[in-house]
Design a protein around this motif. Structure first.
Motif, short mmCIF file in Angstrom:
data_model
loop_
_atom_site.label_atom_id
_atom_site.label_comp_id
_atom_site.label_asym_id
_atom_site.label_seq_id
_atom_site.Cartn_x
_atom_site.Cartn_y
_atom_site.Cartn_z
N GLY A 81 0.79 -1.21 0.00
CA GLY A 81 0.00 0.00 0.00
C GLY A 81 0.83 1.27 0.00
N ARG A 82 0.10 2.38 -0.06
CA ARG A 82 0.76 3.68 -0.07
C ARG A 82 0.20 4.62 1.00
NH1 ARG A 82 0.52 3.32 -6.25
NH2 ARG A 82 2.59 2.51 -6.71
N GLY A 83 -0.68 4.12 1.82
CA GLY A 83 -1.31 4.95 2.84
C GLY A 83 -0.40 5.20 4.03
N LYS A 84 -0.98 5.77 5.09
CA LYS A 84 -0.17 6.13 6.26
C LYS A 84 0.33 4.91 7.03
CE LYS A 84 -4.10 6.97 9.28
NZ LYS A 84 -4.74 7.92 10.17
N THR A 85 -0.27 3.74 6.81
CA THR A 85 0.22 2.52 7.48
C THR A 85 1.18 1.72 6.59
OG1 THR A 85 -1.67 1.21 6.75
CG2 THR A 85 -1.86 2.31 8.90
N ALA A 86 1.46 2.22 5.39
CA ALA A 86 2.34 1.51 4.46
C ALA A 86 3.75 1.39 5.03
CB ALA A 86 2.38 2.23 3.12
N ARG A 87 4.39 0.29 4.71
CA ARG A 87 5.76 0.02 5.15
C ARG A 87 6.61 -0.30 3.95
NH1 ARG A 87 3.75 2.07 8.75
NH2 ARG A 87 3.39 1.34 10.85
N ASP A 88 7.89 0.07 3.98
CA ASP A 88 8.79 -0.27 2.88
C ASP A 88 9.82 -1.31 3.31
OD1 ASP A 88 10.38 1.29 4.49
OD2 ASP A 88 11.00 2.67 2.92
N ARG A 89 9.69 -1.84 4.52
CA ARG A 89 10.58 -2.89 5.01
C ARG A 89 9.76 -3.96 5.72
NH1 ARG A 89 16.11 -0.85 5.72
NH2 ARG A 89 16.08 1.29 4.99
N CYS A 90 10.33 -5.17 5.72
CA CYS A 90 9.65 -6.26 6.42
C CYS A 90 10.68 -7.30 6.82
CB CYS A 90 8.57 -6.89 5.54
SG CYS A 90 9.20 -7.72 4.06
N GLU A 91 10.25 -8.28 7.56
CA GLU A 91 11.10 -9.39 7.95
C GLU A 91 11.46 -10.21 6.72
OE1 GLU A 91 12.27 -10.14 11.04
OE2 GLU A 91 11.35 -8.27 11.74
N TRP A 92 12.62 -10.85 6.75
CA TRP A 92 13.09 -11.65 5.63
C TRP A 92 12.08 -12.74 5.29
CZ3 TRP A 92 16.03 -11.72 1.62
CH2 TRP A 92 16.36 -12.91 1.02
N ASP A 93 11.54 -13.45 6.29
CA ASP A 93 10.58 -14.53 6.02
C ASP A 93 9.34 -14.00 5.30
OD1 ASP A 93 12.23 -16.40 7.18
OD2 ASP A 93 11.10 -16.53 9.05
N THR A 94 8.88 -12.84 5.70
CA THR A 94 7.70 -12.25 5.06
C THR A 94 7.97 -12.00 3.58
OG1 THR A 94 7.03 -11.21 7.14
CG2 THR A 94 6.10 -10.29 5.12
N ALA A 95 9.10 -11.37 3.29
CA ALA A 95 9.46 -11.10 1.89
C ALA A 95 9.62 -12.40 1.12
CB ALA A 95 10.73 -10.27 1.82
N TRP A 96 10.25 -13.38 1.75
CA TRP A 96 10.48 -14.65 1.06
C TRP A 96 9.18 -15.35 0.73
CZ3 TRP A 96 14.43 -16.37 -1.47
CH2 TRP A 96 14.41 -17.69 -1.91
N PHE A 97 8.24 -15.39 1.68
CA PHE A 97 6.95 -16.04 1.43
C PHE A 97 6.21 -15.34 0.30
CE2 PHE A 97 6.77 -17.48 6.14
CZ PHE A 97 7.61 -18.53 5.87
N MET A 98 6.23 -14.01 0.31
CA MET A 98 5.56 -13.26 -0.76
C MET A 98 6.24 -13.54 -2.11
SD MET A 98 4.73 -9.61 1.06
CE MET A 98 4.08 -8.87 -0.42
N ALA A 99 7.56 -13.49 -2.12
CA ALA A 99 8.30 -13.71 -3.37
C ALA A 99 8.08 -15.12 -3.90
CB ALA A 99 9.79 -13.44 -3.14
#
Length: 88
Positions: free
Chosen positions: A35-53
């Motif tokens: 997202g791009r709203g006020k709760t948007a994040r540009d970083r996450c845990e490695w596992d989170t990124a890996w599962f999404m990828a």
């Protein structure tokens, strides 16, 4: 997500297939990372990124570097023969 034809909740559900524990990540987490709203994040845990990828890769066969902006190697953390503070 667009290339894979998935919505945020569908991507969250797809991450359950690649998580060995079967939990995946929540739709809210997907929303914060995409997202791009006020709760948007540009970083996450490695596992989170890996599962999404991995979930996206299974649907698109896209290389990981096409799915995420992977930071370049930083020399700041590389071991050096002289500590940074001594380089004056």
């Amino acid at each position: 997500m667009k290339r894979a034809g998935l919505t945020g909740p569908e991507l969250a559900e797809a991450t359950k297939e690649v998580d060995p524990a079967g939990k995946g990540i929540s739709p809210a987490t997907v929303g914060r990372l995409t997202g791009r709203g006020k709760t948007a994040r540009d970083r996450c845990e490695w596992d989170t990124a890996w599962f999404m990828a991995e979930a996206l890769h299974r649907r698109t066969n896209a290389p990981l570097q096409d799915l995420f902006a992977i930071p370049a190697h930083s020399t700041v953390t590389v071991e050096r023969s002289t500590p940074d503070a001594d380089q004056g």
